[in-house]
Write an enzyme that holds these catalytic residues in place. Structure first.
Site: not given
Ligand code: DQA
Length: 150
Positions: A16-17, A24, A29, A80, A83, A104, A106, A113
């Site tokens: 998501p997002n 964003r 990011y 990825n 959240a 995985e 990120h 964080r």
């Molecule tokens: C994320 C880190 C997560 O905590 C966050 O909710 C994201 C992006 C990252 O790519 O750094 O949406 O996965």
């Protein structure tokens, strides 16, 4: 020229997002869009003799379905979960069902964080985790999978 349709398939799942990348929170990011990241992954996959299929969703069930779709087809997974990393047993279980080498990724370093981001429901079942290397992390993940499966 070799037929690339025979190349091993890697599925790339964005949570998501991540469709909002570029707009964003660029301090976390970066400035690259998801389309841009996927285009780099396609180019790198062709170089490495792999095939990729990319998927993004803001919905947990759709992410589960996209992972299930890889069963018997995909040889590797880059995910990825965004959240959902920190909340989703359903995505963890889908990754276990898929049962292929999994990286995985990120973009940000989740360990630098908020403490709720330090816990991942995927990390202990993934082959490896790349956190904090920005968009390049996806390309490193693809290189790692190429070595792991060929
Ligand atoms: C994320 C880190 C997560 O905590 C966050 O909710 C994201 C992006 C990252 O790519 O750094 O949406 O996965």
């Amino acid at each position: 020229m070799a037929d690339s349709r025979q190349n091993p398939l890697i599925i790339v799942v964005h949570g998501p997002n991540l469709n909002m990348l570029g707009k964003r929170e660029p301090e976390h990011y970066g400035s690259r869009t998801l389309e841009d990241i996927n285009a780099s992954l396609h180019a790198k996959a062709a170089e490495l003799g792999l095939r990729i299929s990319t998927f993004q969703s803001n919905h947990e069930g759709e992410i589960v379905a996209s992972i299930q779709k890889g069963v018997g087809r995909a040889r590797g997974l880059i995910i990825n979960p965004a959240a959902f990393t920190h909340t989703s047993v359903a995505i963890r279980d889908a990754v276990l069902i898929l049962d292929v080498p999994t990286i995985e990724v990120h973009l940000s370093n989740i360990y630098q964080r908020e403490s709720f981001r330090h816990r991942s429901f995927i990390a202990d079942i993934a082959t490896g985790q790349i956190s904090g290397l920005g968009a390049s992390g996806y390309l490193y993940a693809l290189e790692a999978l190429a070595q792991l499966i060929t």
